[in-house]
Design an enzyme around this catalytic site. Structure first.
Site, PDB file in Angstrom:
ATOM      1  N   TRP A  37     -10.632 -25.682  41.614  1.00 52.13           N
ATOM      2  CA  TRP A  37      -9.241 -25.872  40.934  1.00 52.13           C
ATOM      3  C   TRP A  37      -9.181 -24.923  39.809  1.00 52.13           C
ATOM      4  O   TRP A  37     -10.107 -24.925  39.068  1.00 52.13           O
ATOM      5  CB  TRP A  37      -9.367 -27.227  40.345  1.00 52.13           C
ATOM      6  CG  TRP A  37      -8.964 -28.568  41.347  1.00 52.13           C
ATOM      7  CD1 TRP A  37      -9.201 -28.168  42.733  1.00 52.13           C
ATOM      8  CD2 TRP A  37      -8.704 -29.763  41.269  1.00 52.13           C
ATOM      9  NE1 TRP A  37      -8.888 -29.510  43.636  1.00 52.13           N
ATOM     10  CE2 TRP A  37      -8.770 -30.427  42.502  1.00 52.13           C
ATOM     11  CE3 TRP A  37      -8.604 -30.682  40.053  1.00 52.13           C
ATOM     12  CZ2 TRP A  37      -8.405 -31.892  42.697  1.00 52.13           C
ATOM     13  CZ3 TRP A  37      -8.371 -31.909  40.426  1.00 52.13           C
ATOM     14  CH2 TRP A  37      -8.016 -32.581  41.878  1.00 52.13           C
ATOM     15  N   GLU A  70       5.701 -44.427  30.394  1.00 53.57           N
ATOM     16  CA  GLU A  70       4.957 -45.430  30.925  1.00 53.57           C
ATOM     17  C   GLU A  70       4.046 -46.201  29.666  1.00 53.57           C
ATOM     18  O   GLU A  70       3.467 -46.886  29.987  1.00 53.57           O
ATOM     19  CB  GLU A  70       4.213 -45.299  32.303  1.00 53.57           C
ATOM     20  CG  GLU A  70       5.257 -44.891  33.445  1.00 53.57           C
ATOM     21  CD  GLU A  70       5.591 -43.570  33.444  1.00 53.57           C
ATOM     22  OE1 GLU A  70       5.580 -42.797  32.627  1.00 53.57           O
ATOM     23  OE2 GLU A  70       5.959 -43.225  34.678  1.00 53.57           O
ATOM     24  N   THR A 107      12.068 -42.672  33.219  1.00 52.49           N
ATOM     25  CA  THR A 107      11.221 -41.291  33.406  1.00 52.49           C
ATOM     26  C   THR A 107      11.909 -40.321  34.079  1.00 52.49           C
ATOM     27  O   THR A 107      13.021 -40.742  34.762  1.00 52.49           O
ATOM     28  CB  THR A 107       9.828 -41.475  34.176  1.00 52.49           C
ATOM     29  OG1 THR A 107      10.328 -42.033  35.552  1.00 52.49           O
ATOM     30  CG2 THR A 107       9.014 -42.612  33.950  1.00 52.49           C
ATOM     31  N   LYS A 110      -5.305 -24.887  43.757  1.00 52.94           N
ATOM     32  CA  LYS A 110      -6.371 -25.039  44.276  1.00 52.94           C
ATOM     33  C   LYS A 110      -6.702 -23.992  44.974  1.00 52.94           C
ATOM     34  O   LYS A 110      -6.066 -23.351  46.068  1.00 52.94           O
ATOM     35  CB  LYS A 110      -6.346 -26.164  45.427  1.00 52.94           C
ATOM     36  CG  LYS A 110      -6.436 -27.605  44.601  1.00 52.94           C
ATOM     37  CD  LYS A 110      -5.848 -28.705  45.602  1.00 52.94           C
ATOM     38  CE  LYS A 110      -5.575 -29.975  44.820  1.00 52.94           C
ATOM     39  NZ  LYS A 110      -4.093 -29.999  44.855  1.00 52.94           N
TER      40      LYS A 110
HETATM   41  P1  ADP Z   1       8.671 -37.556  32.126  1.00 55.77           P
HETATM   42  O1  ADP Z   1       8.886 -35.950  31.967  1.00 55.77           O
HETATM   43  O2  ADP Z   1       8.039 -38.076  33.155  1.00 55.77           O
HETATM   44  O3  ADP Z   1       9.690 -38.136  31.206  1.00 55.77           O
HETATM   45  P2  ADP Z   1       6.905 -37.995  29.890  1.00 55.77           P
HETATM   46  O4  ADP Z   1       7.851 -37.866  28.831  1.00 55.77           O
HETATM   47  O5  ADP Z   1       6.571 -39.832  30.092  1.00 55.77           O
HETATM   48  O6  ADP Z   1       7.502 -37.563  31.180  1.00 55.77           O
HETATM   49  O7  ADP Z   1       5.675 -37.078  29.884  1.00 55.77           O
HETATM   50  C1  ADP Z   1       4.319 -37.447  30.298  1.00 55.77           C
HETATM   51  C2  ADP Z   1       3.596 -36.432  30.950  1.00 55.77           C
HETATM   52  O8  ADP Z   1       3.718 -35.493  29.888  1.00 55.77           O
HETATM   53  C3  ADP Z   1       2.130 -36.546  30.806  1.00 55.77           C
HETATM   54  O9  ADP Z   1       1.852 -37.248  31.977  1.00 55.77           O
HETATM   55  C4  ADP Z   1       1.446 -35.284  30.766  1.00 55.77           C
HETATM   56  O10 ADP Z   1       1.546 -34.697  31.955  1.00 55.77           O
HETATM   57  C5  ADP Z   1       2.530 -34.600  29.797  1.00 55.77           C
HETATM   58  N1  ADP Z   1       2.001 -34.442  28.500  1.00 55.77           N
HETATM   59  C6  ADP Z   1       2.260 -35.422  27.481  1.00 55.77           C
HETATM   60  N2  ADP Z   1       1.821 -34.912  26.558  1.00 55.77           N
HETATM   61  C7  ADP Z   1       0.895 -33.743  26.694  1.00 55.77           C
HETATM   62  C8  ADP Z   1      -0.259 -33.092  26.057  1.00 55.77           C
HETATM   63  N3  ADP Z   1      -0.433 -33.143  24.675  1.00 55.77           N
HETATM   64  N4  ADP Z   1      -0.559 -31.996  26.896  1.00 55.77           N
HETATM   65  C9  ADP Z   1      -0.347 -31.647  28.096  1.00 55.77           C
HETATM   66  N5  ADP Z   1       0.287 -32.646  28.877  1.00 55.77           N
HETATM   67  C10 ADP Z   1       1.151 -33.623  28.120  1.00 55.77           C
END
Ligand code: ADP
Length: 542
Positions: A444, A331, A186, A439
């Site tokens: 929110w 994940e 990640t 907040k």
């Molecule tokens: P990282 O940046 O941690 O590697 P990931 O690629 O796993 O992240 O991204 C996961 C996160 O991206 C999600 O938990 C969410 O916050 C955001 N995300 C993914 N798809 C969407 C979506 N369609 N709309 C809003 N947020 C999104």
């Protein structure tokens, strides 16, 4: 009593065996980093994946040993997807946009033994190899005559030399389907990155699910362009689903600018494309001023960040392309939800339908989800109440690689770190990352809502909303905006634009014009960095 059906493990090698036997002449087209177009067929992928497996056997790599890649989307990367995992080793795709220090840390943590890289990442490999003593073989993904001389990288061989002398015969081994197949770290905006370790079983189940009609709807009649990178969460599983369904695959290599992507879509008659909003922004930004149209593209899946409504509109109204909004995370392999309408929505007007399309969508079978409140209590599915989004399912992590970060689950559920609502029809909508939610006076405010409105203004190229400390309200939202080149937009005009679109108290207190919004390694807005940039900023009302 047990069922009496054959107990065949679900293995990634099965996908490539299927692709070769049942759609061996299906085309794979790649733009190479050299700039030219390479084409061959699924049966060639299978043959060369067997050569990869033989090369790894020849190195005496053990079961579950890690083979890393630093590579764009292309045919050699695809061969590694099947050759490495199919032979029982673990494919570790590294995100080349990470900082070199972080890349070295990740490669050491994963205990990578082989690193395969595109030549565009040669300087990166030169910068990190001395810090990665465990890597015993470097493979440049190029022809033998393009291998750079005097690179200083030890044990460097060209990919074509590496596999060229290997037998094209290979007996794929059979083993427990729960064995590890690939891994992805990640982005780790806080602390060290943690790895999701996928299994053969989780990958195959995800590949089946991803191909379903209400998910990515992949078929042997499609030509698919994954702009989502193979170096981050397996390009949303498209390489696997493509082998399963037999669609044509078109790989963009490292050329992700609007012109290159457009030419590939038209030249290869792509029907379906997948990517993050920033990539589509570049594509639309190229098409509009040049008066271009699509002749083959029917749908595009957009995810990774919230898809701005203006983008859904532009694709649908201006170009007749269906936008499917998707949500997932590293994940989760990564697909969790996808937004398609139900039968009952078809009779609704465009505005009502648009409200649904904006949501992140319904859970794919295989993923269960719920929203919970501060005390862990499950919250109602009314489309208004928001809470922390939890998920579980056979392609959701149970634990990170090497147990990093301890047990991530809460009563068997994985907390996503997203805040969301779920409506009575099961459509989930992300309000925010929990760390980005604003907040204000105990209420929110969704930063995504504020960004979406700004992005629908014709003079706004990109917008990011963050909360700023306020003595009375705790936090108040402000919006950082990048103006489109050649436009003039004032603070007052944009603030007025919010009127009637959200409640008055949710309207941002201020607009800050910036040259660029900082983006992270996966193309997402880096709000932590934006907040650092704005550390001396004072709210007008504070
Ligand atoms: P990282 O940046 O941690 O590697 P990931 O690629 O796993 O992240 O991204 C996961 C996160 O991206 C999600 O938990 C969410 O916050 C955001 N995300 C993914 N798809 C969407 C979506 N369609 N709309 C809003 N947020 C999104």
């Amino acid at each position: 009593m047990l069922g009496l059906m054959q107990n065949q493990p679900l293995l990634i090698s099965g996908l490539i065996v299927h692709a070769e036997r049942h759609h061996g002449d299906g085309e794979i087209v790649s733009r190479r980093v050299e700039g030219d177009i390479h084409r061959y067929r699924w049966r060639d992928v299978a043959r060369r994946a067997r050569q990869v497996a033989n090369a790894l056997d020849g190195m005496k790599l053990l079961f579950s040993d890690r083979v890393a890649t630093l590579a764009w989307n292309g045919y050699r990367h695809l061969e590694l997807y099947f050759g490495v995992s199919g032979s029982g080793r673990v494919l570790h795709t590294i995100n080349p946009r990470l900082h070199p220090e972080q890349i070295a840390w990740i490669a050491n943590h994963a205990e990578d033994q082989v690193l395969c890289f595109d030549l565009s990442f040669l300087p990166l490999v030169q910068a990190v190899h001395a810090k990665c003593p465990g890597i015993r073989q470097y493979v440049a993904l190029c022809d033998a005559d393009r291998l750079p001389a005097g690179s200083g990288i030890p044990n460097l061989v060209s990919y074509e030399d590496w596999i060229g002398g290997q037998s094209t015969e290979y007996q794929w081994p059979s083993f427990d389907e729960n064995s590890a197949s690939s891994m992805c770290y990640t982005s780790g905006t806080t602390g060290n990155p943690k790895a999701a370790l996928y299994s053969h079983r989780s990958t195959i189940l995800h590949a089946y699910a991803a191909a379903l009609p209400d998910v990515m709807c992949l078929s042997a009649r499609d030509a698919v362009l994954p702009v989502v990178p193979m170096f981050h969460v397996n390009a949303w599983g498209i390489p696997y689903s493509a082998a399963l369904t037999g669609c044509k695959v078109v790989f963009p290599g490292g050329a992700l600018d609007g012109k290159s992507v457009y030419e590939l879509i038209e030249g290869e008659q792509v029907t379906y494309a997948a990517g993050v909003p920033t990539v589509w922004q570049m594509l639309l930004g190229h098409m509009k001023p040049n008066g271009l149209r699509f002749s083959s593209l029917k749908r595009t899946v957009i995810g990774g960040s919230a898809c701005p409504p203006a983008m859904i509109d532009a694709f649908r109204e201006d170009y007749g392309v269906d936008v499917l909004h998707a949500w997932g995370m590293t994940e989760m392999s990564p697909l969790g939800t996808l937004c398609t309408l139900k039968n009952k929505h078809l009779a609704q007007g465009p505005e009502e339908q648009m409200k649904i399309r904006l949501k992140q969508g319904r859970a794919i079978y295989g993923v269960d989800m719920k929203i919970v409140g501060d005390n862990g209590e499950e919250l109602p599915w009314d489309g208004r109440t928001y809470g922390d989004l939890y998920v579980k399912g056979p392609w959701v992590v149970r634990e990170y690689f090497k147990g990093e970060g301890g047990d991530p689950l809460v009563d068997g559920w994985f907390p996503t770190g997203d805040v969301a609502t779920i409506d009575a029809d099961g459509y989930m909508q992300i309000t925010d990352r929990s760390k980005d939610v604003i907040k204000s006076g105990g209420e929110w405010i969704s930063s995504i809502d504020i960004e979406n409105i700004a992005m629908s203004h014709p003079a706004v190229q990109m917008a990011a909303c963050v909360g700023m400390r306020h003595p009375k309200w705790d936090e108040r939202p402000i919006v950082a905006v990048v103006r489109k080149p050649g436009t003039e937009l004032t603070r007052e005009e944009l603030l007025k634009f919010y009127e009637g679109k959200i409640a008055k108290w949710q309207v941002p207190d201020d607009v800050v014009f910036v040259d660029a919004i900082p983006l992270g390694a996966t193309g997402k807005m880096l709000k932590t960095r934006l907040r650092e940039q704005l550390k001396d900023y004072k709210l007008p009302s504070a």
